[in-house]
Design a protein around this motif. Structure first.
Motif, PDB file in Angstrom:
ATOM      1  N   GLN A 197     -35.810 -26.944   0.393  1.00 40.02           N
ATOM      2  CA  GLN A 197     -37.122 -27.439   0.803  1.00 40.02           C
ATOM      3  C   GLN A 197     -37.478 -27.001   2.214  1.00 40.02           C
ATOM      4  O   GLN A 197     -38.622 -26.628   2.503  1.00 40.02           O
ATOM      5  CB  GLN A 197     -37.159 -28.964   0.659  1.00 40.02           C
ATOM      6  N   ARG A 254     -38.100 -23.249   2.176  1.00 41.25           N
ATOM      7  CA  ARG A 254     -39.441 -22.961   1.655  1.00 41.25           C
ATOM      8  C   ARG A 254     -40.496 -23.115   2.754  1.00 41.25           C
ATOM      9  O   ARG A 254     -41.376 -22.266   2.913  1.00 41.25           O
ATOM     10  CB  ARG A 254     -39.761 -23.881   0.483  1.00 41.25           C
ATOM     11  N   LYS A 280     -42.863 -20.134   4.272  1.00 43.87           N
ATOM     12  CA  LYS A 280     -44.326 -20.251   4.192  1.00 43.87           C
ATOM     13  C   LYS A 280     -44.934 -20.097   5.581  1.00 43.87           C
ATOM     14  O   LYS A 280     -45.962 -19.447   5.761  1.00 43.87           O
ATOM     15  CB  LYS A 280     -44.727 -21.599   3.587  1.00 43.87           C
ATOM     16  N   LEU A 296     -45.350 -15.111   0.635  1.00 42.42           N
ATOM     17  CA  LEU A 296     -46.053 -15.637  -0.531  1.00 42.42           C
ATOM     18  C   LEU A 296     -45.133 -16.507  -1.389  1.00 42.42           C
ATOM     19  O   LEU A 296     -43.919 -16.290  -1.429  1.00 42.42           O
ATOM     20  CB  LEU A 296     -46.590 -14.487  -1.384  1.00 42.42           C
ATOM     21  N   ASP A 297     -45.735 -17.471  -2.093  1.00 45.07           N
ATOM     22  CA  ASP A 297     -44.957 -18.386  -2.927  1.00 45.07           C
ATOM     23  C   ASP A 297     -44.124 -17.651  -3.969  1.00 45.07           C
ATOM     24  O   ASP A 297     -42.983 -18.045  -4.262  1.00 45.07           O
ATOM     25  CB  ASP A 297     -45.892 -19.381  -3.633  1.00 45.07           C
ATOM     26  N   THR A 298     -44.665 -16.599  -4.546  1.00 45.17           N
ATOM     27  CA  THR A 298     -43.928 -15.850  -5.573  1.00 45.17           C
ATOM     28  C   THR A 298     -42.643 -15.254  -4.999  1.00 45.17           C
ATOM     29  O   THR A 298     -41.596 -15.278  -5.662  1.00 45.17           O
ATOM     30  CB  THR A 298     -44.797 -14.726  -6.159  1.00 45.17           C
ATOM     31  N   ILE A 323     -41.080 -16.404  -2.299  1.00 39.84           N
ATOM     32  CA  ILE A 323     -40.216 -17.535  -1.929  1.00 39.84           C
ATOM     33  C   ILE A 323     -39.461 -18.036  -3.148  1.00 39.84           C
ATOM     34  O   ILE A 323     -38.244 -18.255  -3.104  1.00 39.84           O
ATOM     35  CB  ILE A 323     -41.047 -18.674  -1.307  1.00 39.84           C
ATOM     36  N   ASN A 324     -40.188 -18.215  -4.243  1.00 37.03           N
ATOM     37  CA  ASN A 324     -39.556 -18.712  -5.462  1.00 37.03           C
ATOM     38  C   ASN A 324     -38.459 -17.776  -5.950  1.00 37.03           C
ATOM     39  O   ASN A 324     -37.376 -18.222  -6.369  1.00 37.03           O
ATOM     40  CB  ASN A 324     -40.606 -18.887  -6.563  1.00 37.03           C
TER      41      ASN A 324
END
Length: 266
Positions: A128, A131, A135, A140-142, A144-145
């Motif tokens: 967490q 992340r 950010k 980008l979230d993609t 990061i995931n």
């Protein structure tokens, strides 16, 4: 049209001065010099001169970014921030960043993967917090995931267990219940899920033994008993016991300690 009458090296390595019609006109990076094939005797029109100057600005921005990247991996956002600090125009920034990306110097997905790998070993953090860090760095979230998929549950559990053991020592003067709550919260602050925290409390024996728990409740009770010394005896006992309950001690422990305190001289 203007003619190049002289090209000379500058003090800064990789930089050249260009004279047109026997007067200094502009400086250029070596890469720009080569790109345009600049040489003594060549004639340039104003449009070409402007293009050369613009490309040199891009080259300067590129070199600024390369120097910045030489110390550590950076994200696109971080490099942009550095170029903004150097007062480089936005359109020049974009061109320099495009070059950096095409040459593989800038890759946010790669940055994210390396960041996750590092946070498993150095100054460990949970998913967490990682992340949030990524950010903030502009990833980008993609990406990061995808990077966090490499941080397995077992790895998280192993790292969090080591942290929990250290936290247990930090909170050793607390009641078992409060100590466990604080360990879970400390792990959450480091980025680990509540589920991880609960699993660790279940799997590891982080409770105080009877002797330590008794010492802790006695220490707390003596402070509270002294704090409420101006109250009537019944109210003093009620206040002290209530606050000890709030600190997570069992009624059995509290009753034992209250009897001990009552027998002690003020």
């Amino acid at each position: 049209m203007k003619k190049i009458t002289k090209i000379s090296t500058q003090k800064q390595a990789g930089r050249y001065s260009v004279d047109l019609d026997n007067k200094f006109a502009f400086g250029v990076a070596e890469s720009v010099l080569i790109k345009y094939g600049l040489a003594k005797g060549r004639e340039l029109d104003e449009t070409l001169i402007d293009q050369i100057k613009r490309d040199d600005q891009v080259a300067k921005a590129f070199n600024t970014a390369i120097n910045y990247l030489g110390h550590a991996l950076r994200t696109i956002k971080q490099v942009k921030q550095k170029l903004v600090e150097k007062d480089i125009a936005e359109d020049i920034q974009e061109q320099a960043i495009a070059q950096l990306k095409s040459l593989g110097y800038l890759d946010d997905a790669n940055y994210a993967r390396h960041y996750v790998a590092t946070k498993k070993l150095i100054n460990p953090k949970g998913p967490q917090v990682i992340r949030m860090d990524l950010k903030q760095a502009g990833v980008l979230d993609t990406d990061i995931n995808a990077a966090l998929e490499t941080f397995t549950y077992d790895e998280q559990l192993d790292i969090a267990k080591k942290m929990a053991t250290k936290f247990a020592n930090t909170y050793k003067r607390e009641s078992t219940r409060v100590k466990q709550q604080k360990i879970i919260q400390a792990l959450a602050n480091k980025g680990f899920s509540f589920e991880i925290g609960q699993t660790i409390i279940t799997e590891l024996d982080l409770s105080n033994d009877q002797e330590v728990e008794l010492e802790n409740v006695k220490r707390q009770a003596e402070k509270l008993w002294h704090r409420h010394r101006n109250m009537a005896l019944s109210q003093r006992q009620y206040k002290t016991k209530t606050q000890l309950y709030g600190k997570g001690f069992s009624s059995e422990m509290i009753d034992r300690v209250m009897l001990m305190i009552a027998d002690e001289p003020e």
